[in-house]
Enzyme design. Structure first.
Site, PDB file in Angstrom:
ATOM      1  N   ASP A 158       0.829  -1.225   0.000  1.00  0.00           N
ATOM      2  CA  ASP A 158       0.000   0.000   0.000  1.00  0.00           C
ATOM      3  C   ASP A 158       0.853   1.261   0.000  1.00  0.00           C
ATOM      4  O   ASP A 158       0.336   2.369   0.109  1.00  0.00           O
ATOM      5  CB  ASP A 158      -0.948   0.004   1.203  1.00  0.00           C
ATOM      6  CG  ASP A 158      -0.201  -0.030   2.533  1.00  0.00           C
ATOM      7  OD1 ASP A 158       1.058  -0.043   2.521  1.00  0.00           O
ATOM      8  OD2 ASP A 158      -0.863  -0.027   3.588  1.00  0.00           O
ATOM      9  N   GLU A 171       3.287   2.120   2.259  1.00  0.00           N
ATOM     10  CA  GLU A 171       3.858   2.560   3.540  1.00  0.00           C
ATOM     11  C   GLU A 171       5.310   2.108   3.674  1.00  0.00           C
ATOM     12  O   GLU A 171       5.710   1.083   3.126  1.00  0.00           O
ATOM     13  CB  GLU A 171       2.996   2.029   4.698  1.00  0.00           C
ATOM     14  CG  GLU A 171       1.658   2.744   4.745  1.00  0.00           C
ATOM     15  CD  GLU A 171       0.766   2.286   5.885  1.00  0.00           C
ATOM     16  OE1 GLU A 171       1.137   1.361   6.623  1.00  0.00           O
ATOM     17  OE2 GLU A 171      -0.325   2.874   6.013  1.00  0.00           O
ATOM     18  N   ASP A 214      23.161  35.201 -10.979  1.00  0.00           N
ATOM     19  CA  ASP A 214      22.473  36.327 -10.347  1.00  0.00           C
ATOM     20  C   ASP A 214      23.414  36.961  -9.333  1.00  0.00           C
ATOM     21  O   ASP A 214      24.497  36.434  -9.076  1.00  0.00           O
ATOM     22  CB  ASP A 214      21.117  35.926  -9.726  1.00  0.00           C
ATOM     23  CG  ASP A 214      21.271  34.951  -8.578  1.00  0.00           C
ATOM     24  OD1 ASP A 214      22.036  35.251  -7.653  1.00  0.00           O
ATOM     25  OD2 ASP A 214      20.625  33.890  -8.601  1.00  0.00           O
ATOM     26  N   LYS A 258      19.514  39.149 -12.417  1.00  0.00           N
ATOM     27  CA  LYS A 258      18.323  38.425 -12.852  1.00  0.00           C
ATOM     28  C   LYS A 258      17.114  38.884 -12.042  1.00  0.00           C
ATOM     29  O   LYS A 258      17.239  39.173 -10.849  1.00  0.00           O
ATOM     30  CB  LYS A 258      18.592  36.944 -12.621  1.00  0.00           C
ATOM     31  CG  LYS A 258      17.425  36.041 -12.720  1.00  0.00           C
ATOM     32  CD  LYS A 258      17.794  34.636 -12.259  1.00  0.00           C
ATOM     33  CE  LYS A 258      17.214  34.328 -10.890  1.00  0.00           C
ATOM     34  NZ  LYS A 258      17.376  32.929 -10.494  1.00  0.00           N
ATOM     35  N   ASP A 288      25.837  27.628 -10.062  1.00  0.00           N
ATOM     36  CA  ASP A 288      24.616  28.031  -9.349  1.00  0.00           C
ATOM     37  C   ASP A 288      24.278  26.981  -8.293  1.00  0.00           C
ATOM     38  O   ASP A 288      24.849  25.892  -8.294  1.00  0.00           O
ATOM     39  CB  ASP A 288      23.462  28.194 -10.352  1.00  0.00           C
ATOM     40  CG  ASP A 288      22.401  29.183  -9.868  1.00  0.00           C
ATOM     41  OD1 ASP A 288      22.527  29.696  -8.739  1.00  0.00           O
ATOM     42  OD2 ASP A 288      21.444  29.444 -10.612  1.00  0.00           O
TER      43      ASP A 288
END
Ligand code: R5P
Length: 293
Positions: free
Chosen positions: A34, A36, A166, A191, A218
């Site tokens: 199921d 879990e 940026d 940016k 980045d």
């Protein structure tokens, strides 16, 4: 110290265990039909100092539940201390309630990790440093910028200009650190992101790139818009080859395609987000830090 690797970071935990010469603890995980989660420690942790390695990339909620199960289990079975190493710390954007009624998700995660028994937390290139203030336990941010630039240098990238896409303080620090390793210079772009549409605009700026290799560094690639914009500007100004190295290559939507179309030679990420471009391991970063304590 002994290492427990969570389902999101099994290979990373093995690498850290080798770097630290700290044995891995055997554990069993499975999913019931199921869905879990089941977790069992197969060795005793009582009195041990544990390093629990579990990054929190998508599906974030699943990885968080796994982390909490492992933490609580180590705590209940009386580990002496539990260091959590989550190189990608999910939910690091929402650091406050910007609109009435919003959940402050980074705070909720911090409180959950602490309550479950963490003694210390380490992460890498966190999106927003302020989030670490929600931790009452020692919580540290490391950077992968040096490892990323070393990767490119080892692949024959020559005297690259390092670019921060940026001008945020953290982005500049990463670019500076990478340029120092490469023995070259760094620069940055500016940016803006539209709050409503999410659209990114990067301002044109004259850069010293003509005929040069460039590495854009980045913290995250999500849609790839930021790096693609930067690459287009760099190519237009005559850059020879443009590479992108990020710590967390989340690669949402069609990010890789977008980056290819922008003329980028190679996109590389770390094992904080296992996937098609995660070619750099963060194991030496955390190992060095833990050894120097
Ligand atoms: C922004 O502040 C981050 O440093 C990344 O530049 C940004 O999250 C990347 O997102 P995307 O790939 O969607 O442009």
């Amino acid at each position: 110290m002994r290492v427990v690797g969570g389902p999101s970071s099994i290979k990373l935990a093995e690498n850290i265990s080798l770097e630290l010469k700290a044995p891995l603890i055997k554990a069993q995980f499975k999913r019931f039909p199921d869905g879990e989660f089941y977790f069992r420690l197969l060795e005793d942790v009582e009195g041990e100092d544990i390093l629990l390695v579990q990054s929190l990339p998508p599906p974030q909620d699943q990885h968080i539940v796994e982390l909490i199960y492992m933490l609580e289990t180590c705590r209940e079975l009386e580990a002496r201390s539990i260091i959590v190493y989550a190189p990608y710390l999910a939910y690091s954007r929402q650091d406050q309630r910007y609109l009435p009624g919003e959940a402050v998700s980074s705070k909720i995660l911090a409180e959950t990790i602490q309550r479950a028994g963490a003694s210390e937390l380490y992460t890498v290139d966190i999106h927003n440093l302020k989030v670490l203030n929600y931790y009452c336990i020692p919580a540290y941010n490391l950077t992968a910028a040096e490892e990323i630039i070393r990767y490119f240098l080892s692949k024959g990238v020559e005297k690259p200009l390092v670019i921060a896409p940026d001008d945020e303080e953290d982005a500049l620090k990463r670019a500076e650190a990478a340029a120092k390793i490469a023995g070259t210079d760094y620069d940055w772009l500016e940016k803006k992101r539209d709050r409503y549409t999410g659209e990114i605009a990067t301002a044109e700026k004259a850069l010293n790139v003509s005929g040069r290799d460039v590495v854009i560094i980045d913290d995250i690639i999500s849609t790839g818009g930021t790096a693609a914009n930067a690459a287009k500007i760099l190519k237009k100004q005559g850059a020879r080859r443009v590479y992108v190295g990020v710590t967390h290559a989340l690669l949402a939507e069609n990010a890789l395609e977008r980056l290819k179309e922008a003329g980028i030679e190679e996109v590389v990420g770390t094992d904080s987000v296992p996937g098609p471009v995660s070619k750099i391991t963060t194991a030496p970063i955390i190992a060095r830090r833990l050894k120097s304590r």
